[in-house]
Design a protein around this motif. Structure first.
Motif, mmCIF file in Angstrom:
data_model
loop_
_atom_site.group_PDB
_atom_site.id
_atom_site.type_symbol
_atom_site.label_atom_id
_atom_site.label_comp_id
_atom_site.label_asym_id
_atom_site.label_seq_id
_atom_site.Cartn_x
_atom_site.Cartn_y
_atom_site.Cartn_z
ATOM 1 N N PRO A 1 0.834 -1.211 0.000
ATOM 2 C CA PRO A 1 0.000 0.000 0.000
ATOM 3 C C PRO A 1 0.864 1.255 0.000
ATOM 4 C CG PRO A 1 -0.062 -1.056 2.149
ATOM 5 C CD PRO A 1 0.689 -1.975 1.234
ATOM 6 N N ASP A 2 0.292 2.358 -0.442
ATOM 7 C CA ASP A 2 1.046 3.615 -0.526
ATOM 8 C C ASP A 2 0.767 4.518 0.683
ATOM 9 O OD1 ASP A 2 -1.532 4.339 -1.082
ATOM 10 O OD2 ASP A 2 -1.045 5.519 -2.859
ATOM 11 N N TYR A 3 0.492 3.908 1.822
ATOM 12 C CA TYR A 3 0.250 4.672 3.052
ATOM 13 C C TYR A 3 0.956 3.984 4.217
ATOM 14 C CZ TYR A 3 -3.427 1.109 3.319
ATOM 15 O OH TYR A 3 -4.112 -0.066 3.311
ATOM 16 N N ASP A 4 1.160 4.752 5.286
ATOM 17 C CA ASP A 4 1.816 4.226 6.482
ATOM 18 C C ASP A 4 0.783 3.599 7.408
ATOM 19 O OD1 ASP A 4 4.243 5.196 5.625
ATOM 20 O OD2 ASP A 4 4.153 7.014 6.831
ATOM 21 N N TYR A 5 1.216 2.529 8.080
ATOM 22 C CA TYR A 5 0.354 1.913 9.085
ATOM 23 C C TYR A 5 1.210 1.199 10.119
ATOM 24 C CZ TYR A 5 1.050 -2.548 6.605
ATOM 25 O OH TYR A 5 1.592 -3.657 6.012
ATOM 26 N N ARG B 1 -3.998 3.068 10.810
ATOM 27 C CA ARG B 1 -3.616 3.665 9.528
ATOM 28 C C ARG B 1 -3.354 5.142 9.754
ATOM 29 N NH1 ARG B 1 -6.490 3.704 3.584
ATOM 30 N NH2 ARG B 1 -5.048 5.253 2.754
ATOM 31 N N HIS C 1 -2.701 9.056 8.805
ATOM 32 C CA HIS C 1 -3.254 10.024 7.852
ATOM 33 C C HIS C 1 -2.390 11.280 7.846
ATOM 34 C CE1 HIS C 1 -6.804 7.553 7.419
ATOM 35 N NE2 HIS C 1 -6.872 7.468 8.731
ATOM 36 N N PHE C 2 -2.060 11.755 6.636
ATOM 37 C CA PHE C 2 -1.223 12.929 6.446
ATOM 38 C C PHE C 2 -1.911 13.865 5.469
ATOM 39 C CE2 PHE C 2 1.501 9.422 7.591
ATOM 40 C CZ PHE C 2 2.396 9.973 8.496
ATOM 41 N N ASP D 1 -1.482 17.025 2.421
ATOM 42 C CA ASP D 1 -0.694 17.109 1.187
ATOM 43 C C ASP D 1 0.747 17.533 1.414
ATOM 44 O OD1 ASP D 1 -2.889 16.313 -0.264
ATOM 45 O OD2 ASP D 1 -3.493 18.354 -0.794
ATOM 46 N N ASP E 1 2.519 16.372 4.001
ATOM 47 C CA ASP E 1 3.046 15.317 4.877
ATOM 48 C C ASP E 1 2.996 15.658 6.356
ATOM 49 O OD1 ASP E 1 3.459 13.430 2.905
ATOM 50 O OD2 ASP E 1 5.497 14.119 2.482
ATOM 51 N N HIS F 1 -3.138 -6.642 5.856
ATOM 52 C CA HIS F 1 -1.992 -5.827 6.278
ATOM 53 C C HIS F 1 -0.883 -6.676 6.888
ATOM 54 C CE1 HIS F 1 -4.779 -2.590 5.457
ATOM 55 N NE2 HIS F 1 -3.740 -1.769 5.496
#
Length: 122
Positions: A64-68, A78, A80-81, A83, A85, A102
């Motif tokens: 995935p292209d997100y941090d968790y 999960r 959330h940032f 635009d 960062d 995950h």
């Protein structure tokens, strides 16, 4: 840097109790100043008992292209940032199907990632 010493103490305590503390950082190359700072700091967290590994972003195409964060493979947060960062918070997810996916991604990243000390010398 008292917060960092507290973080290191927490890692030492957790690992002394037998808990695993692991992380894979997906990074773009060349490293940004922030990522270079992370590699520098990770020498201390690894010494405290955490196992941080690195995976170049171009090798993470199936992830995935997100941090968790996964906690005990049962709870997912999960990140959330915005635009720019800036961290906006984390959403807690407990849906077993989502967590299984995950866990798979975590394991995939782990097996592809490079140990911190090896990555730092490249």
């Amino acid at each position: 840097m008292a917060w960092f010493q507290n973080w290191l103490s927490m890692i030492r305590g957790a690992t002394a109790e037998g808990r695993r503390f692991t992380r894979v950082r997906v990074v773009s190359l060349p490293l940004s100043d922030y990522s270079r700072f992370g590699v520098f700091c990770s020498q201390y967290t690894n010494d405290a008992g955490e196992d941080i590994r690195y995976l170049p972003r171009d090798q993470a195409t199936d992830l995935p292209d997100y941090d968790y964060w996964l906690f005990d493979s049962r709870t997912l947060v999960r990140m959330h940032f915005d635009d720019k960062d800036n961290f906006l918070g984390g959403g807690i997810i407990t849906d077993p199907a989502v967590i299984v996916q995950h866990n798979y991604w975590r394991d995939t990243a782990w097996h592809q990632a490079i140990r911190r000390n090896d990555f730092a010398t490249e």
